[in-house]
Structures are given as C-alpha cells and as structure tokens.
Design a protein around this motif. Structure first.
Motif, PDB file in Angstrom:
ATOM      1  N   LEU A 196       0.840  -1.188   0.000  1.00  0.00           N
ATOM      2  CA  LEU A 196       0.000   0.000   0.000  1.00  0.00           C
ATOM      3  C   LEU A 196       0.881   1.245   0.000  1.00  0.00           C
ATOM      4  O   LEU A 196       2.066   1.183   0.327  1.00  0.00           O
ATOM      5  CB  LEU A 196      -0.931  -0.006   1.214  1.00  0.00           C
ATOM      6  CG  LEU A 196      -1.921  -1.176   1.280  1.00  0.00           C
ATOM      7  CD1 LEU A 196      -2.801  -1.053   2.524  1.00  0.00           C
ATOM      8  CD2 LEU A 196      -2.786  -1.245   0.027  1.00  0.00           C
ATOM      9  N   LEU A 197       0.277   2.378  -0.344  1.00  0.00           N
ATOM     10  CA  LEU A 197       1.030   3.609  -0.567  1.00  0.00           C
ATOM     11  C   LEU A 197       0.590   4.702   0.393  1.00  0.00           C
ATOM     12  O   LEU A 197      -0.610   4.893   0.626  1.00  0.00           O
ATOM     13  CB  LEU A 197       0.856   4.080  -2.014  1.00  0.00           C
ATOM     14  CG  LEU A 197       1.227   3.052  -3.092  1.00  0.00           C
ATOM     15  CD1 LEU A 197       0.887   3.593  -4.472  1.00  0.00           C
ATOM     16  CD2 LEU A 197       2.698   2.694  -3.004  1.00  0.00           C
ATOM     17  N   ALA A 198       1.560   5.415   0.925  1.00  0.00           N
ATOM     18  CA  ALA A 198       1.287   6.527   1.837  1.00  0.00           C
ATOM     19  C   ALA A 198       1.543   7.846   1.141  1.00  0.00           C
ATOM     20  O   ALA A 198       2.446   7.965   0.314  1.00  0.00           O
ATOM     21  CB  ALA A 198       2.162   6.416   3.081  1.00  0.00           C
ATOM     22  N   ASP A 199       0.744   8.817   1.506  1.00  0.00           N
ATOM     23  CA  ASP A 199       0.919  10.181   1.003  1.00  0.00           C
ATOM     24  C   ASP A 199       1.429  11.036   2.161  1.00  0.00           C
ATOM     25  O   ASP A 199       0.681  11.743   2.817  1.00  0.00           O
ATOM     26  CB  ASP A 199      -0.415  10.713   0.484  1.00  0.00           C
ATOM     27  CG  ASP A 199      -0.262  12.074  -0.195  1.00  0.00           C
ATOM     28  OD1 ASP A 199       0.875  12.581  -0.258  1.00  0.00           O
ATOM     29  OD2 ASP A 199      -1.269  12.627  -0.660  1.00  0.00           O
ATOM     30  N   GLY A 200       2.751  10.900   2.432  1.00  0.00           N
ATOM     31  CA  GLY A 200       3.330  11.629   3.563  1.00  0.00           C
ATOM     32  C   GLY A 200       2.795  11.092   4.876  1.00  0.00           C
ATOM     33  O   GLY A 200       3.032   9.940   5.246  1.00  0.00           O
ATOM     34  N   ASP A 201       2.007  11.922   5.588  1.00  0.00           N
ATOM     35  CA  ASP A 201       1.424  11.532   6.871  1.00  0.00           C
ATOM     36  C   ASP A 201       0.009  10.980   6.719  1.00  0.00           C
ATOM     37  O   ASP A 201      -0.683  10.771   7.720  1.00  0.00           O
ATOM     38  CB  ASP A 201       1.363  12.744   7.817  1.00  0.00           C
ATOM     39  CG  ASP A 201       2.746  13.186   8.265  1.00  0.00           C
ATOM     40  OD1 ASP A 201       3.594  12.311   8.481  1.00  0.00           O
ATOM     41  OD2 ASP A 201       2.975  14.405   8.372  1.00  0.00           O
ATOM     42  N   THR A 202      -0.422  10.754   5.480  1.00  0.00           N
ATOM     43  CA  THR A 202      -1.828  10.442   5.231  1.00  0.00           C
ATOM     44  C   THR A 202      -1.997   9.094   4.555  1.00  0.00           C
ATOM     45  O   THR A 202      -1.237   8.738   3.652  1.00  0.00           O
ATOM     46  CB  THR A 202      -2.464  11.530   4.343  1.00  0.00           C
ATOM     47  OG1 THR A 202      -2.268  12.809   4.956  1.00  0.00           O
ATOM     48  CG2 THR A 202      -3.953  11.282   4.162  1.00  0.00           C
ATOM     49  N   ILE A 203      -2.998   8.358   4.995  1.00  0.00           N
ATOM     50  CA  ILE A 203      -3.460   7.164   4.286  1.00  0.00           C
ATOM     51  C   ILE A 203      -4.763   7.532   3.598  1.00  0.00           C
ATOM     52  O   ILE A 203      -5.666   8.120   4.215  1.00  0.00           O
ATOM     53  CB  ILE A 203      -3.689   5.988   5.260  1.00  0.00           C
ATOM     54  CG1 ILE A 203      -2.387   5.586   5.944  1.00  0.00           C
ATOM     55  CG2 ILE A 203      -4.268   4.790   4.514  1.00  0.00           C
ATOM     56  CD1 ILE A 203      -2.555   4.461   6.938  1.00  0.00           C
ATOM     57  N   SER A 204      -4.864   7.198   2.330  1.00  0.00           N
ATOM     58  CA  SER A 204      -6.078   7.552   1.582  1.00  0.00           C
ATOM     59  C   SER A 204      -7.291   6.851   2.193  1.00  0.00           C
ATOM     60  O   SER A 204      -7.170   5.801   2.844  1.00  0.00           O
ATOM     61  CB  SER A 204      -5.931   7.147   0.121  1.00  0.00           C
ATOM     62  OG  SER A 204      -5.874   5.739   0.001  1.00  0.00           O
ATOM     63  N   SER A 233       2.428   8.627  12.417  1.00  0.00           N
ATOM     64  CA  SER A 233       1.034   8.294  12.720  1.00  0.00           C
ATOM     65  C   SER A 233       0.534   7.141  11.868  1.00  0.00           C
ATOM     66  O   SER A 233      -0.330   6.368  12.289  1.00  0.00           O
ATOM     67  CB  SER A 233       0.143   9.520  12.499  1.00  0.00           C
ATOM     68  OG  SER A 233       0.227   9.955  11.147  1.00  0.00           O
ATOM     69  N   ILE A 234       1.085   6.996  10.676  1.00  0.00           N
ATOM     70  CA  ILE A 234       0.662   5.900   9.810  1.00  0.00           C
ATOM     71  C   ILE A 234       1.058   4.568  10.427  1.00  0.00           C
ATOM     72  O   ILE A 234       0.252   3.629  10.503  1.00  0.00           O
ATOM     73  CB  ILE A 234       1.270   6.061   8.405  1.00  0.00           C
ATOM     74  CG1 ILE A 234       0.606   7.252   7.697  1.00  0.00           C
ATOM     75  CG2 ILE A 234       1.105   4.791   7.583  1.00  0.00           C
ATOM     76  CD1 ILE A 234       1.095   7.487   6.303  1.00  0.00           C
ATOM     77  N   LEU A 235       2.313   4.466  10.885  1.00  0.00           N
ATOM     78  CA  LEU A 235       2.757   3.219  11.504  1.00  0.00           C
ATOM     79  C   LEU A 235       1.918   2.894  12.732  1.00  0.00           C
ATOM     80  O   LEU A 235       1.528   1.740  12.951  1.00  0.00           O
ATOM     81  CB  LEU A 235       4.237   3.320  11.875  1.00  0.00           C
ATOM     82  CG  LEU A 235       4.856   2.097  12.554  1.00  0.00           C
ATOM     83  CD1 LEU A 235       4.771   0.881  11.647  1.00  0.00           C
ATOM     84  CD2 LEU A 235       6.302   2.365  12.946  1.00  0.00           C
ATOM     85  N   GLU A 236       1.627   3.899  13.534  1.00  0.00           N
ATOM     86  CA  GLU A 236       0.862   3.682  14.758  1.00  0.00           C
ATOM     87  C   GLU A 236      -0.534   3.148  14.473  1.00  0.00           C
ATOM     88  O   GLU A 236      -1.087   2.361  15.253  1.00  0.00           O
ATOM     89  CB  GLU A 236       0.765   4.993  15.551  1.00  0.00           C
ATOM     90  CG  GLU A 236       2.109   5.490  16.078  1.00  0.00           C
ATOM     91  CD  GLU A 236       2.044   6.918  16.588  1.00  0.00           C
ATOM     92  OE1 GLU A 236       0.921   7.497  16.561  1.00  0.00           O
ATOM     93  OE2 GLU A 236       3.078   7.453  16.998  1.00  0.00           O
ATOM     94  N   ASN A 237      -1.118   3.549  13.353  1.00  0.00           N
ATOM     95  CA  ASN A 237      -2.506   3.197  13.055  1.00  0.00           C
ATOM     96  C   ASN A 237      -2.657   1.958  12.188  1.00  0.00           C
ATOM     97  O   ASN A 237      -3.783   1.556  11.871  1.00  0.00           O
ATOM     98  CB  ASN A 237      -3.207   4.381  12.380  1.00  0.00           C
ATOM     99  CG  ASN A 237      -3.372   5.554  13.333  1.00  0.00           C
ATOM    100  OD1 ASN A 237      -3.741   5.372  14.487  1.00  0.00           O
ATOM    101  ND2 ASN A 237      -3.087   6.760  12.860  1.00  0.00           N
ATOM    102  N   LEU A 238      -1.546   1.348  11.796  1.00  0.00           N
ATOM    103  CA  LEU A 238      -1.647   0.117  11.017  1.00  0.00           C
ATOM    104  C   LEU A 238      -2.074  -1.035  11.925  1.00  0.00           C
ATOM    105  O   LEU A 238      -1.762  -1.051  13.111  1.00  0.00           O
ATOM    106  CB  LEU A 238      -0.307  -0.204  10.361  1.00  0.00           C
ATOM    107  CG  LEU A 238       0.109   0.703   9.192  1.00  0.00           C
ATOM    108  CD1 LEU A 238       1.499   0.319   8.698  1.00  0.00           C
ATOM    109  CD2 LEU A 238      -0.897   0.635   8.052  1.00  0.00           C
ATOM    110  N   PRO A 239      -2.764  -2.030  11.384  1.00  0.00           N
ATOM    111  CA  PRO A 239      -3.181  -3.166  12.212  1.00  0.00           C
ATOM    112  C   PRO A 239      -2.026  -4.126  12.463  1.00  0.00           C
ATOM    113  O   PRO A 239      -0.965  -4.026  11.848  1.00  0.00           O
ATOM    114  CB  PRO A 239      -4.261  -3.829  11.347  1.00  0.00           C
ATOM    115  CG  PRO A 239      -3.880  -3.499   9.944  1.00  0.00           C
ATOM    116  CD  PRO A 239      -3.279  -2.119  10.009  1.00  0.00           C
ATOM    117  N   GLY A 240      -2.251  -5.080  13.381  1.00  0.00           N
ATOM    118  CA  GLY A 240      -1.255  -6.111  13.633  1.00  0.00           C
ATOM    119  C   GLY A 240      -0.587  -5.956  14.984  1.00  0.00           C
ATOM    120  O   GLY A 240      -0.462  -4.845  15.514  1.00  0.00           O
ATOM    121  N   THR A 241      -0.145  -7.067  15.544  1.00  0.00           N
ATOM    122  CA  THR A 241       0.584  -7.035  16.806  1.00  0.00           C
ATOM    123  C   THR A 241       2.036  -6.648  16.591  1.00  0.00           C
ATOM    124  O   THR A 241       2.699  -6.170  17.504  1.00  0.00           O
ATOM    125  CB  THR A 241       0.526  -8.408  17.494  1.00  0.00           C
ATOM    126  OG1 THR A 241       1.001  -9.403  16.575  1.00  0.00           O
ATOM    127  CG2 THR A 241      -0.904  -8.757  17.886  1.00  0.00           C
TER     128      THR A 241
END
Length: 734
Positions: A196-204, A233-241
């Motif tokens: 998946l692709l990130a736009d800086g600090d944003t996930i679409s 913030s993107i890493l923090e909000n991704l799912p998974g343990t």
C-alpha cells in the motif's frame, strides 16, 4: 573481460606450512568458510523497458507454464502500479508486462503470443479500450479478467490488494519514490503481503477502508522508509501485533535492512538492480520472477555495498546472480564477487604467524592472467596493513586459482618473496573488521571484493606476545612529582632493554566498546641502553614531563581530565630483529579520584531561617597535593570569609576535638576567620564540624579556602577553595 565458469573451485591444494626461505603463500585455501556470492552471472535486459519486461517474462515462464499475465503501464509517472502488482503476480503465477499507456508495444505482443496467454489483469487507469481492442486480436482473443486501475495510485494499490487471499501482513511505502517499494516487492510477493502507498502523513480513505476490513486477519505491518516520507502516525494506526519501520540512511541501506529483516529466507539466486531512479524500471518487472525462487532484489550503485556483500555471503545456497540491465546499468564491478571469490578470513597462529590470514580464489582465470593483487585489512575505515603481490607469485604459481596471504601483527616478513608485507599499523587491540581484496588482471579489469566475516578468536594472538613481554604493575601514581599513572612491564625472553629498538606505551579509555587514546610515551636511546629487563613508564595527567630532564621517555600530553580513567595500558615492544609484540594490562590498581585537584567542600544548606542554628561540616581532600615530595609539602590553614552580609548577624562555632565541645568562633574586621593553629597543620583528608546561626534575614555569601601558612620568605598560596551562598528568611507567621 573473462567469461565465468559455472562451477566453484573447492579443491584443497597442498602446501608446506613452514617458515623458511619461502613462507607459505598458502595456495591451500581450505574449504571456504565464506561462500562466494555466485559462480555464474546472467543479465536480463532489452533495448527498451518494454523489451526488458519481455525478456524477464520469457526467462521465468515458458509456453504453457501460465495462461495469465499482468499488464502495467511503462511510463515513468505510472511505474508504481507495476510495483504494487508484484504480490498479485506471484499469487497468479503471472509475469508483469508493460504497455505504452493505452497501446501494447510489439515486444509485449510477441511475449503474450509466445507464452500463449489467455487472461490478463490490468493495473492502471491509463490502460483503456485501445489495449482491450489489441488483446482481442492476440491468441484468438485474450480476456481482461479484471481492470484494477483506480482513479489514482492509492485506489489502484487497494484494488490490487483486494485480489489477494489469506493476507496476514501489510507493506506500506511512499507513493512518490519507487526505490523502497522495489526493495520489498519480491519479499512482499513471496509473503503474500499487499503493498500500500502513503501520502506523507496520510493514508487515503480507500486504503483506510481496506485496512479496516482486513484488520482482524493482519498480524504484522511494516513501513518502508523514514518518517519524512511515511509519517509516524501511519505506523501507529496500522493493524497487527507487530508494527515496524524499516528505514536506512539511504535507499541502499534500506534495501539491506529489508533483506536483514526477512533473513529467514535462503537465496538460490540474487537479482542485482541499479538503485538510481532512472534505472529502477529495468528491475521493477523482475519482482514476480524473483519471488518465484524466493530471491531478493538487491540495489547497487557503482559497486555493491560491502555490508550488503557480507550479509549475502552466508545466505547464498546457490551460485546464480542475475543482473537486471546491461553493463552500462549494472557495472561489472558490482559483480566482482563472481570473479574473485572471498574465502577463509581468520585468526592465524601457525607457521610463525601471529595475526590473520586472508584467502581468496579466482573464477574463470588463474594467477598467470593476473598482474597485481592487493590485500588490505581495515578496522572500520582505518587501514591496518596492505600486502601486495610480487612477480615471483605469478611466475612460480601460474596455474593457481586459490591463494591466501598472512598478516603478522608482531612484525614483517622479509624472506617470502611472494608478497610484499605491509607494516602492521596497530596493536593487539586493532581487530580487523574487513579484508579488502583488489585484483587487477592482465586485461586491466579490476575486481575489488570485501570479506567482513572474520573467524577465530583474536584474543588468542596475545598469547604469543606474552612469551616476550609481560605486563607488570599498572596503577595510580603520586610520587616523584608524578600525579597520574604508572605502567610497568618486563622483557621475559632473556632480552634486555639494549635488545630493543622501540617501545611504545599507551593508555586507552574504553567507552561503549570504543577505545580512545589518552596518552602515549615512547622510549629514547638512553632508555634502550639500559642493562635491565624491568621497565616502567609514568603518565602525568596534569601536564607533560620535560623529556630533556628525564631523558628516558618522550612524554605526550594527557588527552583528558581526571574523569578520563584509563581502562587499559598497551605496551608495544619492537626488538632489534624487527619482531614486534604487543600486550595489554586492564587491571588498574589504586584510586584515580586521588589524582583530582585538592578540594574543600561543605554541606552547609543554601537555605536557613533566622534564629535557627544549623550544623554543618567542612571536608578537605589533598588529592593530587599528595603527589609532591614530602619535603615540598607546607603546613596549611583553613580560612572562611563572609563576602556578602554582615558578620554582626552571624554566630559561628567550631568543634574542638580536644575539649569535645563547640567553641565560639568570631569573624574579624575583614569578615574572615582562620581555623587551625597559627603554625598550620598538615593538609590531610579530614572533616571538621561547625555550627552557624543567622540573626537577620538576607543573602549571605561566603568563601572557604585552604591556604599555605605565610612565612617570612613566601606569601600564602591558595591550594583549594569553595564558594557558596545562604538565603536566610524569617520564620513563617501562622
């Protein structure tokens, strides 16, 4: 350029390991402890990016292997769609072929025909009806199973991700540079992880919705790239343990970090790609092909990073390297490991050698094809020694393909004839972190390889040195005008000082595994004329000794302070026969705190209340004053001076140890008072007790001093001082 043979030399050539008129050039090379990266090289490339994609497809798939292909746009601005398609291509067992937007180029058409493709997935919105029309005319009509191109690259990446089944992990990288995605593409494909692709600090929004749908099945998520390209913030909000960022200082380090993170994989093949932006297209279509054999895509620049080479060596189970691009894209220098094979690099304590040995082999040529060899050992970026080949090596061993060269930390070899041995620029402490082998052939091809896998225990090298030099006392010294340390040692092999050419004694401080040089003393001719085997060298932390008045040592300044306590003393002795032996002593005795300047301190509080008596003490410590000769010591007296506030508002008492009572102690007209007999007392480590009462609120500043007693011939000297302040307040009114 020599063509490579497709086998690796593993034979053991017998060689005499005796030190005589000919030192063992060690053409042996035991079974290599470090395998070569590869023993065969292929190149996959075409005249255009479309032809390169076709060549990759034909390399990985034959007619009948698959009936499915993925079509991605080959234009620079749309290449990311091909990268995010790699996991889907792996899951479908399908190659990735490129279109020129809405047009299928000839190379792609021919490959679709040759592979007898029946179905395609398109992965970009720029692929439209024109492609469909062309597909209808190929192989009796090719079906477009799914059009996965979205309104933008984020939607396309999501559409591709939704095609994957049983997803348990996510790879997230930046949408705008492709090197990081390329580093992980084949691994993501192998592990069935969507990219998946990130736009800086944003996930679409579309990607966020997808992550919400699959969050219960995701166990691990990875972000590729630093925080500036993919926000925290993107890493923090991704799912998974498991949530982890993989990022290096540049794309090449990130590439290596990716490989190391997923190092559970073994490699039968390694794909080498040029990591610069203008060449990434040559490699992106290879991700599904690499994934077919669980192979990594390694990014290189003009050479392959030495740390990457070192990582890959033990991971290679086969011998195939595939360069993605021609010689102008992936230079031959990058593939040096396939021409010069690093082998055993280890500690050596046999055949008169006390040091290291570096083995290597040639693949596709032999010594008669070579005109020069340089083998160098480095500690980090510091060169320790370099051995260079002689003409005798090539003349006497023309057929050899396996060589090695020894490095002796105890001196130089001069009677070998096969190598010119460089002087060892270090001590027993300088353990090499890498061996660099540079081979120049008769055709002026230059191959440079690195071996960073040292085997053996370097601490065993100290054993031989101890047969010649023995560390003795290493301790704190406060004697004969010295305030510092003393390093003692002896020559234990029957030699005396006059048998020695040079002696170097150094003090080191070790912090977090790094050695910092504090000082070095070197011997003089006067010292080396002595008829003794017992020697020592002093180090003064308060300055240097006058070598002219001493004559035995050249003293360096101490590169530190009282706080820089040496962790070890290193003694390096070179005898008149050229042999050098280095030993160390890490057993410091004595109290380094005594080397500090003389001091006087007090525990008087900086706050007080009017009318309330405080107990306090004053402690004196002579410390380095004790380094002076007894005859130079002078009696001292303690002086207290009130520098702010009025003496009329201060009541002082001192504890008389004779009468066992507190005695009133008044300040004179200069607001000062002296403690001790008029004749003074010896400056010693002592603590004296006092009382003080302040009768008026305000600020009171004071100074404590240890002074030498004034004589007719000499004024008093301040040996130690302390300044403080007490803020006095009235009692609180209830």
């Amino acid at each position: 350029m020599y063509k490579l043979k497709t086998r690796m030399f593993t034979g053991v050539l017998a060689a005499s390991l005796t030190l005589g008129t000919v030192f063992p050039y060690a053409v042996l090379a035991s079974d290599p402890t470090v395998p070569a990266l590869g023993t065969s090289v292929e190149r996959l490339f075409g005249a255009t990016r479309y032809e390169t994609a076709a060549q990759v497809a034909l390399q990985g798939w034959k007619s009948g292997d698959t009936d499915t292909a993925i079509l991605a746009p080959g234009m620079e601005e749309n290449l990311v769609d091909a990268l995010t398609a790699a996991p889907l291509a792996k899951s479908l067992n399908a190659p990735i072929l490129l279109t020129e937007g809405n047009l299928i180029p000839e190379a792609t058409v021919k490959t679709l025909e040759d592979l007898k493709i029946k179905k395609v997935y398109t992965v970009s919105g720029v692929i439209g009806e024109g492609v469909k029309n062309q597909l209808a005319k190929i192989n009796d009509g090719i079906e477009v199973v799914a059009e996965l191109g979205g309104v933008d690259r984020f939607a396309t990446a999501t559409n591709i991700a939704k095609q994957l089944k049983n997803v348990s992990g996510i790879m997230m990288t930046t949408a705008y540079t492709y090197a990081d995605a390329l580093s992980v593409a084949s691994i993501a494909a192998t592990k069935n992880m969507p990219i998946l692709l990130a736009d800086g600090d944003t996930i679409s929004t579309v990607e966020a919705n997808y992550l919400e749908d699959v969050k219960d099945q995701i166990t691990e998520s990875y972000v590729l790239g630093g925080k500036t390209v993919v926000g925290s913030s993107i890493l923090e909000n991704l799912p998974g343990t498991v949530k982890e960022r993989i990022a290096g200082s540049d794309r090449f380090e990130t590439n290596r970090d990716v490989l190391e993170k997923f190092s559970d994989l073994q490699y039968n093949k390694v794909y080498i790609a040029n990591g610069q932006d203008e060449h990434l297209v040559d490699a992106l279509v290879a991700a599904p092909l690499a994934a077919k054999s669980n192979s990594p895509i390694v990014l290189a620049d003009s050479t392959l990073n030495a740390a990457t080479e070192a990582f890959l060596q033990p991971k290679m189970t086969g011998g195939n390297l595939i360069a993605l691009g021609g010689q102008t894209v992936v230079k031959d220098e990058v593939l040096s490991y396939n021409y010069v094979l690093p082998q055993d690099f280890g500690v050596m304590t046999t055949s008169g050698v006390n040091g290291y040995s570096v083995g290597f082999g040639f693949n596709g040529f032999k010594t008669s094809d070579v005109k020069n060899i340089e083998v160098s050992l480095y500690k980090g970026d510091t060169l320790l020694a370099t051995n260079t080949s002689t003409n005798q090596l090539f003349a006497n061993l023309p057929e050899e393909t396996q060589l090695s060269t020894p490095f002796n930390i105890d001196g130089n070899f001069t009677n070998d004839g096969y190598w010119n041995y460089g002087t060892w620029n270090g001590t027993i402490l300088d353990v090499p972190t890498k061996a660099v082998i540079k081979v120049t052939t008769e055709d002026n091809d230059v191959y440079t390889v690195t071996n960073a896998n040292l085997s053996g225990d370097p601490s065993t090298l100290n054993a031989e040195a101890l047969n010649h030099v023995k560390p003795e006392d290493f301790g704190v010294m406060q004697l004969s005008g010295v305030n510092g340390y003393n390093v003692g040692f002896s020559l234990v092999d029957g030699k005396k000082a006059y048998d020695v050419k040079t002696i170097k004694v150094s003090l080191y401080k070790t912090t977090d595994g790094e050695d910092t040089l504090l000082a070095t003393n070197t011997s003089t001719e006067k010292l080396l004329r002595l008829n003794t085997n017992q020697l020592s060298s002093p180090f003064n932390i308060n300055g240097t000794f006058d070598s002219e008045s001493d004559g035995y040592w050249n003293y360096s300044g101490f590169a530190g302070s009282i706080g820089d306590v040496p962790s070890k003393a290193v003694i390096k002795v070179t005898y008149n026969d050229g042999k050098t032996y280095t030993v160390q002593n890490a057993e410091l005795s004595g109290d380094p705190e005594l080397l500090a300047a003389p001091s006087i301190v007090t525990d008087l509080s900086d706050k007080a209340t009017t009318g309330v008596t405080q107990d306090f003490s004053v402690t004196t410590s002579p410390n380095s004053y004790a380094a002076n000769l007894e005859a130079d010591k002078k009696p001292v007296i303690v002086k207290v001076t009130l520098t702010e506030g009025s003496k009329d508002n201060v009541a002082l008492q001192y504890y008389d140890t004779t009468g066992k009572a507190f005695i009133d102690w008044a300040l004179n007209e200069d607001q000062a008072a002296f403690y001790g007999p008029e004749a003074g007392f010896p400056f010693a480590a002592a603590t004296s007790d006092f009382k003080v009462t302040f009768n008026k609120a305000g600020n009171y500043s004071y100074k404590l001093e240890v002074l030498t007693v004034k004589t007719d011939a000499e004024d008093s000297q301040v040996l130690a001082s302390y300044e403080g302040q007490v803020v006095v307040t009235d009692p609180a009114v209830e």
